[in-house]
Write a protein that holds these residues in place. Structure first.
Motif: not given
Length: 66
Positions: A43-65
């Protein structure tokens, strides 16, 4: 040739698609997101959820680095 994967598609969207319209409530209304959903049978909703999660995780990883 490398086989496509759902995870790779999510990462590609995060790095290459225009995600400025991404917010926390509405499903993503982009052709790229709809294409990923259709290609991988989700579903598009799943892609949306996974995309949001990926973006948040990579932003968090970038801040910790930093």
């Amino acid at each position: 040739m490398k086989r496509p994967s759902y995870r790779h598609a999510i990462a590609w969207l995060a790095h290459n698609d225009d995600t400025q319209w991404l917010n926390d409530e509405d499903p993503i209304e982009s052709v790229s997101t709809a294409l990923v959903a259709d290609l991988f049978g989700v579903d598009v909703e799943r892609v949306t959820r996974d995309l949001r999660r990926f973006i948040k995780r990579t932003a968090k990883d970038a801040r910790s680095a930093s």
